[in-house]
Motif scaffolding. Structure first.
Motif, mmCIF file in Angstrom:
data_model
loop_
_atom_site.group_PDB
_atom_site.id
_atom_site.type_symbol
_atom_site.label_atom_id
_atom_site.label_comp_id
_atom_site.label_asym_id
_atom_site.label_seq_id
_atom_site.Cartn_x
_atom_site.Cartn_y
_atom_site.Cartn_z
ATOM 1 N N GLU A 57 34.099 38.004 37.200
ATOM 2 C CA GLU A 57 35.137 37.098 36.697
ATOM 3 C C GLU A 57 35.745 37.591 35.395
ATOM 4 O O GLU A 57 36.897 37.295 35.090
ATOM 5 C CB GLU A 57 34.541 35.700 36.517
ATOM 6 N N ARG A 85 33.709 40.126 52.767
ATOM 7 C CA ARG A 85 34.685 40.276 51.684
ATOM 8 C C ARG A 85 34.952 38.913 51.061
ATOM 9 O O ARG A 85 35.221 37.938 51.760
ATOM 10 C CB ARG A 85 35.999 40.863 52.202
ATOM 11 N N SER A 86 34.851 38.868 49.726
ATOM 12 C CA SER A 86 35.067 37.621 49.019
ATOM 13 C C SER A 86 36.517 37.160 49.176
ATOM 14 O O SER A 86 37.456 37.953 49.041
ATOM 15 C CB SER A 86 34.736 37.780 47.537
ATOM 16 N N LYS A 87 36.685 35.864 49.455
ATOM 17 C CA LYS A 87 38.033 35.293 49.570
ATOM 18 C C LYS A 87 38.559 34.792 48.227
ATOM 19 O O LYS A 87 39.759 34.553 48.080
ATOM 20 C CB LYS A 87 38.027 34.144 50.581
ATOM 21 N N SER A 88 37.674 34.655 47.278
ATOM 22 C CA SER A 88 38.079 34.079 45.989
ATOM 23 C C SER A 88 37.959 35.031 44.811
ATOM 24 O O SER A 88 38.565 34.806 43.766
ATOM 25 C CB SER A 88 37.242 32.829 45.698
ATOM 26 N N LEU A 89 37.176 36.109 44.958
ATOM 27 C CA LEU A 89 36.943 37.008 43.837
ATOM 28 C C LEU A 89 37.577 38.377 44.077
ATOM 29 O O LEU A 89 37.367 38.991 45.124
ATOM 30 C CB LEU A 89 35.439 37.200 43.604
ATOM 31 N N THR A 90 38.368 38.825 43.141
ATOM 32 C CA THR A 90 38.897 40.186 43.135
ATOM 33 C C THR A 90 38.675 40.764 41.746
ATOM 34 O O THR A 90 38.578 40.023 40.758
ATOM 35 C CB THR A 90 40.404 40.221 43.473
ATOM 36 N N LEU A 139 36.519 42.542 46.556
ATOM 37 C CA LEU A 139 35.090 42.676 46.303
ATOM 38 C C LEU A 139 34.366 42.517 47.627
ATOM 39 O O LEU A 139 34.530 41.506 48.323
ATOM 40 C CB LEU A 139 34.610 41.624 45.308
ATOM 41 N N GLU A 140 33.583 43.528 48.001
ATOM 42 C CA GLU A 140 32.865 43.498 49.270
ATOM 43 C C GLU A 140 31.352 43.487 49.042
ATOM 44 O O GLU A 140 30.845 44.169 48.150
ATOM 45 C CB GLU A 140 33.216 44.714 50.136
ATOM 46 N N LEU A 141 30.660 42.711 49.856
ATOM 47 C CA LEU A 141 29.204 42.732 49.893
ATOM 48 C C LEU A 141 28.808 43.371 51.212
ATOM 49 O O LEU A 141 29.222 42.920 52.289
ATOM 50 C CB LEU A 141 28.642 41.310 49.809
ATOM 51 N N ARG A 148 28.321 37.657 39.031
ATOM 52 C CA ARG A 148 29.528 36.839 39.157
ATOM 53 C C ARG A 148 30.276 36.756 37.823
ATOM 54 O O ARG A 148 31.501 36.845 37.772
ATOM 55 C CB ARG A 148 29.180 35.439 39.649
ATOM 56 N N GLU A 196 38.696 40.403 36.235
ATOM 57 C CA GLU A 196 39.553 39.966 37.340
ATOM 58 C C GLU A 196 40.719 40.933 37.536
ATOM 59 O O GLU A 196 41.345 41.382 36.587
ATOM 60 C CB GLU A 196 40.088 38.560 37.061
#
Length: 288
Positions: free
Chosen positions: A233, A256-261, A241-243, A229, A236
């Motif tokens: 961060e 797919r993260s809604k807060s992290l790109t 970002l996909e898990l 993480r 950025e």
């Protein structure tokens, strides 16, 4: 990466090129003085001789100017101009993954007529602008190159009027186009370019995601994911970002993260692979 022969001379290439004119001028002056006999008449008396020079020297060699190194793009472009090919790298290398994800064909496959649209990942090494005798409008023939080879492609006036300002040599591009129906069955059919996208825009537009692939049997300390993480961060950007979780049966579930790109760069890939393993982090086409 291959090294050019002059890379072992000390300093970087920008310094060597900048110092070249001064070195040639000094050599020419010394030659002229020797031919006139001034080197032996005055040089020895004054303690100079042919090796004396007003140029500052370090360890017996002329000092090099303090100027910035060339960027990778500048270095490769100059190699191409001088040698006719790239020697220490290739402009497409940093976008090799995007070539695999977005290109439907390689340059080596051009000329084989197909009905469907074609996309190729290339750099342009030559631009020949011409004027249509029939319409008086400008069109272009482009020499393009990828890892498989080089070829010439055609841009008709209507398309050229739209993309001309975006087409530059040695910039990695996605070219989209196809073949004329009248060329079906023709040997070495001409590929006709209809659109262009710069690879840097593909990354900036979020068309590429960074995927982390996990599954059963992965034994990592919880602290590693805190480091993941932190790395994300610190890089950025605009790439999703996909898990991706692969269960024992091989089924893949994507989150797919809604807060992290992140920035889809070599740096973030290297950092994440160091934490999770080289085979668990890769670039993927968005939604792919």
């Amino acid at each position: 990466m291959l090294r050019a022969p002059c890379d072992g001379l000390g300093g970087h290439r920008a310094q060597l090129i900048a110092a070249l004119d001064a070195a040639i001028s000094e050599a020419a002056l010394q030659q002229e003085e020797e031919e006139k006999g001034q080197g032996s008449l005055f040089g020895d008396l004054l303690g100079g001789g042919p090796d004396a020079s007003d140029t500052p020297r370090k360890n017996g060699a002329p000092s090099l100017p303090n100027i910035p190194t060339w960027t990778e793009s500048e270095r490769l472009q100059r190699e191409k101009e001088l040698l006719g090919f790239y020697i220490s790298g290739h402009p497409l290398e940093k976008y090799r993954t995007e070539c695999e994800l977005f290109a439907s064909h390689t340059v080596a496959q051009l000329g084989n007529w197909v009905a469907e649209p074609v996309t190729i990942g290339v750099v342009i090494t030559s631009i020949k602008k011409q004027v249509s005798k029939r319409s008086g409008n400008e069109f272009a023939r482009l020499t393009v190159e990828d890892f498989s080879g080089s070829s010439e492609v055609l841009v008709f006036p209507e398309a050229w009027g739209v993309i001309a300002e975006r087409v530059r040599p040695d910039i990695p591009l996605l070219l989209k186009g196809g073949y004329s129906k009248k060329d079906q069955g023709v040997e070495n059919a001409t590929f006709i370019v209809e659109g262009v996208t710069r690879f840097e825009e593909v990354r900036a537009n979020g068309e590429v995601a960074v995927a982390i692939e996990l599954g059963p049997g992965l034994d990592l300390p919880a602290a590693v994911f805190e480091d993941v993480r932190a790395k994300v961060e610190s890089h950025e950007g605009s790439a999703p970002l996909e898990l991706r979780w692969r269960d024992a049966s091989g089924r893949v579930v994507r989150f797919r993260s809604k807060s992290l790109t992140v920035t889809a760069s070599a740096a973030i890939l290297s950092d994440l692979r160091a934490l999770l393993g080289a085979d668990r982090v890769r670039l993927v086409r968005t939604g792919g």
